[in-house]
Scaffold this motif. Structure first.
Motif, mmCIF file in Angstrom:
data_model
loop_
_atom_site.group_PDB
_atom_site.id
_atom_site.type_symbol
_atom_site.label_atom_id
_atom_site.label_comp_id
_atom_site.label_asym_id
_atom_site.label_seq_id
_atom_site.Cartn_x
_atom_site.Cartn_y
_atom_site.Cartn_z
ATOM 1 N N PHE A 80 0.863 -1.166 0.000
ATOM 2 C CA PHE A 80 0.000 0.000 0.000
ATOM 3 C C PHE A 80 0.910 1.229 0.000
ATOM 4 O O PHE A 80 2.105 1.097 0.240
ATOM 5 C CB PHE A 80 -0.906 -0.015 1.238
ATOM 6 N N ALA A 149 -0.417 -0.125 12.606
ATOM 7 C CA ALA A 149 -1.745 -0.746 12.704
ATOM 8 C C ALA A 149 -1.653 -2.049 13.489
ATOM 9 O O ALA A 149 -2.573 -2.406 14.226
ATOM 10 C CB ALA A 149 -2.296 -1.006 11.303
ATOM 11 N N SER A 150 -0.535 -2.758 13.335
ATOM 12 C CA SER A 150 -0.349 -4.018 14.088
ATOM 13 C C SER A 150 -0.413 -3.737 15.585
ATOM 14 O O SER A 150 -1.031 -4.485 16.346
ATOM 15 C CB SER A 150 1.020 -4.638 13.797
ATOM 16 N N THR A 247 -6.031 -6.303 2.762
ATOM 17 C CA THR A 247 -4.730 -6.148 2.107
ATOM 18 C C THR A 247 -4.737 -6.783 0.718
ATOM 19 O O THR A 247 -4.178 -6.229 -0.222
ATOM 20 C CB THR A 247 -3.644 -6.798 2.988
ATOM 21 N N ASP A 272 -10.024 -2.443 11.699
ATOM 22 C CA ASP A 272 -8.711 -2.215 11.097
ATOM 23 C C ASP A 272 -8.934 -1.656 9.688
ATOM 24 O O ASP A 272 -9.322 -2.382 8.780
ATOM 25 C CB ASP A 272 -7.938 -3.547 11.048
ATOM 26 N N ASN A 301 -3.964 4.047 9.131
ATOM 27 C CA ASN A 301 -2.602 4.574 9.039
ATOM 28 C C ASN A 301 -2.526 5.841 8.180
ATOM 29 O O ASN A 301 -2.474 5.735 6.948
ATOM 30 C CB ASN A 301 -1.676 3.540 8.376
HETATM 31 N N1 PLP Z 1 -3.953 -4.135 8.454
HETATM 32 C C1 PLP Z 1 -4.093 -4.034 7.122
HETATM 33 C C2 PLP Z 1 -5.467 -4.162 6.519
HETATM 34 C C3 PLP Z 1 -2.986 -3.799 6.308
HETATM 35 O O1 PLP Z 1 -3.140 -3.720 4.978
HETATM 36 C C4 PLP Z 1 -1.710 -3.663 6.909
HETATM 37 C C5 PLP Z 1 -0.521 -3.410 6.087
HETATM 38 O O2 PLP Z 1 -0.562 -3.094 4.943
HETATM 39 C C6 PLP Z 1 -1.616 -3.789 8.300
HETATM 40 C C7 PLP Z 1 -2.751 -4.027 9.037
HETATM 41 C C8 PLP Z 1 -0.294 -3.681 8.991
HETATM 42 O O3 PLP Z 1 0.100 -2.353 9.071
HETATM 43 P P1 PLP Z 1 1.339 -1.917 9.948
HETATM 44 O O4 PLP Z 1 2.537 -2.160 9.114
HETATM 45 O O5 PLP Z 1 1.100 -0.466 10.222
HETATM 46 O O6 PLP Z 1 1.350 -2.738 11.190
#
Ligand code: PLP
Length: 479
Positions: A80, A149-150, A247, A272, A301
């Motif tokens: 992304f 996001a994690s 994703t 999320d 994010n």
């Molecule tokens: N959730 C979704 C839907 C994502 O697409 C992503 C990463 O692309 C994440 C979580 C993880 O993001 P992060 O790297 O900020 O933990």
């Protein structure tokens, strides 16, 4: 380095950065280096004596730059977006110079308050309900900037776990928490990001994956069925993660249906929206938010599509006391006169220390304004539509799942092997960069419009590159 040299070299660095971003289109987006290449080029140990800045920086140009993937390039279509922007870079510069740590209000009053203000602005910009904002001192809800996001997912799962264990302990005062933990179960769709699985692993709780429908969307009826069956087995559903913008295919779980199931069973609902959240700055995409008032926490994010450089995950909760209960430790050295009267963000997150990330978010919100941000998002979607139209007009290609927002998942018709070869060769040539996804056995190339600098011509150039390579592959295979 002293003040005088810093004044000169930092100004040169600003020119270097501006030149880099201005001319990024001309760089090969994907490097042609092999693992270990840098180890061969740099010394094995740190220098004993100070080195001159120009010597150090020469190595950046000669050795580091050739080994980077250029994420800001208009030909970067992998993953992304991870966008930056000039106001964000300025925020990062100032924040690293100040280097204040915003763990309590007292450790950085303006840092703390600016974060609350910027998160209120951003929450309103997304159209989030008031229950997620923190506009009065005693509001239970509010926003916080997490690293990723994690981490937001994990924070939410841990807060829900604490709430569930407290409720279970009241009913079973004689049973140890460790034993009660074994009864907890949480849910997400089979399309959820791997970070959701990771949160379950760290939280030591069972996770059930709900089969998504033909549009890769998690639906309420499937969730209800799974929860009812788990309850019959004596399990306690306590947390559900819904994804807005998966994703693999930017699919959207049905928030209202899922929220109603969560409400019925007393489970915490986390949303999320890591990538797609930025799109909710535009009212025309907010239909996917329908039911968000039923969520307990929501995260996305700004470090993806909103041009705030990594790291910056915006997370809102309805009830911050659930975070306090989970993360509150109160040693004497962190107490202050205003403890309890002002927000201490250390109780809203896992680490103690935290950067002044609100500054870059606030700079971006002010310097682009709502209209500038909306224009940027709409342009990304328009360019993805343009790419989609080019693919659909070519009989050799197909788009198995409908496009949503700025990502098109496409493939060559026929065996997966053809598309796999296409992607491998595209990435090896380095002109553009993309990564794959797989929907129920169908291999696709994810083409995300990532850059704020992408033009119509860039999309046409990438499409020509794809067609050239596809032609070669089809010739190799079919003659
Ligand atoms: N959730 C979704 C839907 C994502 O697409 C992503 C990463 O692309 C994440 C979580 C993880 O993001 P992060 O790297 O900020 O933990």
């Amino acid at each position: 380095m002293e003040h005088t040299e810093f004044r000169v070299k930092a100004k040169e660095m600003v020119d270097y950065i501006a030149d880099y971003l201005e001319n990024i289109r001309d760089r090969r987006v994907y490097p042609s280096v092999q693992p270990g290449y840098l180890h061969k080029l740099l010394p094995k140990e740190a220098p004993q004596t100070p080195e001159k800045w120009d010597e150090i920086f020469k190595d950046v140009d000669e050795h580091i730059m050739p080994g980077l993937v250029h994420w800001q390039s208009p030909h970067m279509h992998a993953y992304f977006p991870a966008l930056t922007s000039y106001p964000s870079i300025m925020g990062e510069m100032l924040s690293s110079a100040l280097n204040v740590l915003c763990f309590t209000w007292a450790s950085s009053p303006a840092g703390t308050e600016l974060e609350t203000i910027a998160m209120n602005w951003l929450g309103k910009l997304l159209g989030l309900p008031d229950c997620f904002l923190n506009e009065k001192n005693d509001s239970p809800g509010g926003g916080v900037i997490q690293t990723t996001a994690s981490e937001a997912t994990l924070v939410s799962l841990l807060a829900a776990r604490t709430r569930a264990l407290m409720e279970l302990s009241k009913l079973n005062p004689e049973v140890q928490s460790a034993e009660l933990l074994g009864h907890l179960i949480c849910y997400c769709s089979d399309q959820a990001h791997s970070s959701v699985e990771k949160a379950g692993l760290i939280g030591l709780v069972r996770m059930r994956y709900i089969e998504s429908d033909e549009h890769q969307s998690m639906r309420g009826d499937q969730l209800e069925k799974a929860i009812a069956s788990d309850k019959e087995k004596g399990l306690v559903p306590f947390w559900v993660c819904a994804t807005l913008g998966t994703t693999g295919s930017v699919a959207f779980d049905n928030l209202r249906e899922i929220g109603q199931v969560c409400e019925k069973h007393g489970a915490w609902l986390h949303v999320d929206a890591a990538y797609a959240g930025s799109a909710f700055t535009c009212p025309e995409y907010r239909h996917w938010l329908d039911g968000v008032e039923l969520a307990d926490s929501f995260a996305f994010n700004p470090s993806k599509w909103l041009m705030v450089n990594f790291d910056c995950t915006a997370m809102w909760v309805k009830d911050s006391t659930a975070l306090h209960r989970t993360f509150n430790v109160n040693p004497i050295y962190l107490r202050h006169e205003n403890s309890g009267k002002a927000i201490d963000y250390m109780h809203w997150q896992i680490p103690l220390s935290r950067r002044f990330r609100a500054l870059k978010l606030w700079f971006v919100l002010r310097n682009y304004g709502v209209s500038g941000i909306q224009k940027h998002i709409r342009e990304g979607v328009r360019l993805a539509q343009k790419f989609e139209a080019l693919v659909l007009a070519d009989q050799r290609f197909e788009i198995p799942q409908p496009r949503n927002l700025g990502m098109v998942a496409f493939r060559l018709k026929g065996d997966n092997a053809l598309t796999e070869r296409l992607l491998k060769r595209l990435n090896a040539r380095g002109y553009m960069h993309a990564v794959p996804a797989c929907f129920k056995g169908i291999y696709v190339i994810r083409f995300t419009v990532t850059s704020s600098r992408t033009t119509n011509q860039d999309i046409l150039d990438d499409w020509n590159e794809i067609k050239t390579v596809a032609k070669e592959i089809l010739m190799d295979v079919f003659g």
